[in-house]
Design a protein around this motif. Structure first.
Motif, PDB file in Angstrom:
ATOM      1  N   LEU A 293       0.833  -1.208   0.000  1.00 50.62           N
ATOM      2  CA  LEU A 293       0.000   0.000   0.000  1.00 50.62           C
ATOM      3  C   LEU A 293       0.872   1.265   0.000  1.00 50.62           C
ATOM      4  N   ILE A 294       1.914   1.247   0.814  1.00 42.90           N
ATOM      5  CA  ILE A 294       2.800   2.419   0.875  1.00 42.90           C
ATOM      6  C   ILE A 294       3.533   2.596  -0.453  1.00 42.90           C
ATOM      7  N   ALA A 295       3.988   1.483  -1.023  1.00 46.43           N
ATOM      8  CA  ALA A 295       4.712   1.558  -2.305  1.00 46.43           C
ATOM      9  C   ALA A 295       3.804   2.201  -3.359  1.00 46.43           C
ATOM     10  N   LYS A 296       2.529   1.829  -3.344  1.00 43.58           N
ATOM     11  CA  LYS A 296       1.577   2.364  -4.323  1.00 43.58           C
ATOM     12  C   LYS A 296       1.379   3.859  -4.096  1.00 43.58           C
ATOM     13  N   LYS A 297       1.190   4.221  -2.815  1.00 41.12           N
ATOM     14  CA  LYS A 297       0.934   5.629  -2.493  1.00 41.12           C
ATOM     15  C   LYS A 297       2.143   6.505  -2.835  1.00 41.12           C
ATOM     16  N   LYS A 298       3.345   5.984  -2.616  1.00 41.55           N
ATOM     17  CA  LYS A 298       4.552   6.792  -2.828  1.00 41.55           C
ATOM     18  C   LYS A 298       5.151   6.606  -4.223  1.00 41.55           C
ATOM     19  N   GLY A 299       4.651   5.633  -4.976  1.00 41.73           N
ATOM     20  CA  GLY A 299       5.226   5.363  -6.303  1.00 41.73           C
ATOM     21  C   GLY A 299       6.592   4.687  -6.217  1.00 41.73           C
ATOM     22  N   TYR A 300       6.823   3.930  -5.142  1.00 43.17           N
ATOM     23  CA  TYR A 300       8.077   3.195  -4.995  1.00 43.17           C
ATOM     24  C   TYR A 300       7.853   1.743  -5.403  1.00 43.17           C
ATOM     25  N   ILE A 301       8.959   1.003  -5.430  1.00 40.13           N
ATOM     26  CA  ILE A 301       8.873  -0.423  -5.735  1.00 40.13           C
ATOM     27  C   ILE A 301       8.756  -1.207  -4.430  1.00 40.13           C
ATOM     28  N   TYR A 302       7.876  -2.192  -4.417  1.00 38.21           N
ATOM     29  CA  TYR A 302       7.746  -3.044  -3.232  1.00 38.21           C
ATOM     30  C   TYR A 302       8.660  -4.263  -3.400  1.00 38.21           C
ATOM     31  N   VAL A 303       9.572  -4.460  -2.470  1.00 29.98           N
ATOM     32  CA  VAL A 303      10.450  -5.623  -2.536  1.00 29.98           C
ATOM     33  C   VAL A 303      10.115  -6.582  -1.388  1.00 29.98           C
ATOM     34  N   ASP A 304       9.574  -7.736  -1.769  1.00 30.48           N
ATOM     35  CA  ASP A 304       9.180  -8.771  -0.811  1.00 30.48           C
ATOM     36  C   ASP A 304      10.357  -9.745  -0.686  1.00 30.48           C
ATOM     37  N   THR A 305      11.190  -9.560   0.349  1.00 31.74           N
ATOM     38  CA  THR A 305      12.396 -10.403   0.456  1.00 31.74           C
ATOM     39  C   THR A 305      12.052 -11.829   0.895  1.00 31.74           C
ATOM     40  N   GLY A 306      10.934 -11.984   1.615  1.00 24.93           N
ATOM     41  CA  GLY A 306      10.511 -13.330   2.030  1.00 24.93           C
ATOM     42  C   GLY A 306      10.280 -14.210   0.808  1.00 24.93           C
ATOM     43  N   ALA A 307       9.757 -13.603  -0.280  1.00 26.32           N
ATOM     44  CA  ALA A 307       9.486 -14.370  -1.506  1.00 26.32           C
ATOM     45  C   ALA A 307      10.789 -14.922  -2.094  1.00 26.32           C
ATOM     46  N   MET A 308      11.891 -14.170  -1.906  1.00 25.47           N
ATOM     47  CA  MET A 308      13.181 -14.650  -2.430  1.00 25.47           C
ATOM     48  C   MET A 308      13.652 -15.865  -1.622  1.00 25.47           C
ATOM     49  N   TYR A 309      13.509 -15.787  -0.278  1.00 25.00           N
ATOM     50  CA  TYR A 309      13.893 -16.935   0.560  1.00 25.00           C
ATOM     51  C   TYR A 309      12.986 -18.127   0.249  1.00 25.00           C
ATOM     52  N   ARG A 310      11.726 -17.841  -0.068  1.00 28.56           N
ATOM     53  CA  ARG A 310      10.795 -18.919  -0.403  1.00 28.56           C
ATOM     54  C   ARG A 310      11.178 -19.582  -1.734  1.00 28.56           C
ATOM     55  N   ALA A 311      11.608 -18.768  -2.720  1.00 29.56           N
ATOM     56  CA  ALA A 311      12.001 -19.332  -4.021  1.00 29.56           C
ATOM     57  C   ALA A 311      13.199 -20.265  -3.854  1.00 29.56           C
ATOM     58  N   MET A 312      14.171 -19.839  -3.058  1.00 27.69           N
ATOM     59  CA  MET A 312      15.340 -20.693  -2.782  1.00 27.69           C
ATOM     60  C   MET A 312      14.879 -21.975  -2.096  1.00 27.69           C
ATOM     61  N   ALA A 313      13.958 -21.823  -1.130  1.00 30.74           N
ATOM     62  CA  ALA A 313      13.457 -22.984  -0.376  1.00 30.74           C
ATOM     63  C   ALA A 313      12.774 -23.975  -1.319  1.00 30.74           C
ATOM     64  N   LEU A 314      12.035 -23.438  -2.284  1.00 28.47           N
ATOM     65  CA  LEU A 314      11.355 -24.308  -3.255  1.00 28.47           C
ATOM     66  C   LEU A 314      12.389 -25.144  -4.012  1.00 28.47           C
ATOM     67  N   TYR A 315      13.493 -24.502  -4.368  1.00 30.27           N
ATOM     68  CA  TYR A 315      14.557 -25.228  -5.078  1.00 30.27           C
ATOM     69  C   TYR A 315      15.098 -26.372  -4.221  1.00 30.27           C
ATOM     70  N   PHE A 316      15.305 -26.100  -2.917  1.00 28.36           N
ATOM     71  CA  PHE A 316      15.839 -27.157  -2.042  1.00 28.36           C
ATOM     72  C   PHE A 316      14.831 -28.308  -1.929  1.00 28.36           C
ATOM     73  N   ILE A 317      13.547 -27.976  -1.828  1.00 31.51           N
ATOM     74  CA  ILE A 317      12.513 -29.027  -1.736  1.00 31.51           C
ATOM     75  C   ILE A 317      12.514 -29.850  -3.030  1.00 31.51           C
ATOM     76  N   GLU A 318      12.521 -29.140  -4.153  1.00 30.61           N
ATOM     77  CA  GLU A 318      12.464 -29.848  -5.446  1.00 30.61           C
ATOM     78  C   GLU A 318      13.725 -30.685  -5.678  1.00 30.61           C
TER      79      GLU A 318
END
Ligand code: DC
Length: 218
Positions: free
Chosen positions: A21-46
């Motif tokens: 919501l803040i990123a939208k209001k300010k016109g900034y980029i939202y960076v979800d770092t948890g999603a990056m740790y999750r992507a790595m985790a998916l690789y380890f599971i696979e």
């Protein structure tokens, strides 16, 4: 000059909703770092790697290429070139991410990617170590939390709305376990940076929290 807002806090405190919501209001980029740790985790599971096998996690992290793109303001995470946004929200992936994110090689790789993004653009970045480690000079730092009971209730309502069977006691227990794991690991544990503003969202609406953070930017 790029501007950065760091939002850290435990699982389910509302970080991603607020940060988006803040990123939208300010016109900034939202960076979800948890999603990056999750992507790595998916690789380890696979790859059939156990969450306990830190040597295998370290070795495999060298083969993983995690990249980010933005489409219509939404962050898309690519794992070795494959869009994995639809796969990383599963409970199993979250559990592996909580374990594999304690690994030094995993963190080094992702912190570098996160810093590169914040160097290029104004960002609202959420995670566990943004204010303490990734962006120690962030312009605004927030530690967003809520009681484990409120966080469990929010998660329960989310799952119920999707017609997914669940019980609130199990959800709260999982949240408490996840907090313990994230707060007690050796490298970059979840904690409030000394210069971060503490916000407890237990009795606040999303708009109230977002407005409080936007006020901090003034
Ligand atoms: O926020 P999330 O539930 O998507 O994060 C998944 C896991 O990743 C979480 O248990 C801890 C880890 N994580 C981390 O260690 N550092 C971050 N900056 C973000 C997430």
């Amino acid at each position: 000059m790029s501007y950065s807002i760091a939002i850290d806090g435990p699982a389910g405190a509302g970080k991603s909703t607020i940060a988006k919501l803040i990123a939208k209001k300010k016109g900034y980029i939202y960076v979800d770092t948890g999603a990056m740790y999750r992507a790595m985790a998916l690789y380890f599971i696979e790859s059939g790697i156990s969450s306990e096998d830190s040597a295998a996690i370290s070795a495999a992290s060298k083969d993983v290429d995690v990249t980010i793109k933005y489409e219509n303001g939404e962050q898309i995470v690519f794992l070795n070139g494959r869009n994995v946004n639809g796969l990383i929200r599963q409970e199993e992936v979250g559990k592996m991410a909580s374990c594999s994110s304690a690994n030094k090689d995993v963190r080094e790789k992702l912190v570098e990617l996160q810093r590169a993004l914040a160097n290029k653009e104004s960002v609202v970045m959420d995670g566990r170590d943004i204010g303490t480690c990734v962006l120690p000079n962030a312009d605004v730092k927030v530690y967003l939390t809520a009681s484990s009971h409120v966080r469990a209730k929010r998660r329960y309502e989310e799952l119920k709305a999707k017609n997914i069977e669940c019980d609130i006691e199990t959800i709260e227990k999982d949240i408490i376990d996840r907090d313990y794991q994230d707060m007690n690991r050796e490298i970059s544990p979840l904690k409030q940076a000394p210069d971060a503003v503490l916000l407890d969202s237990s009795d606040m609406t999303i708009e109230q929290v977002a407005d409080a953070i936007i006020d901090l930017c003034k």
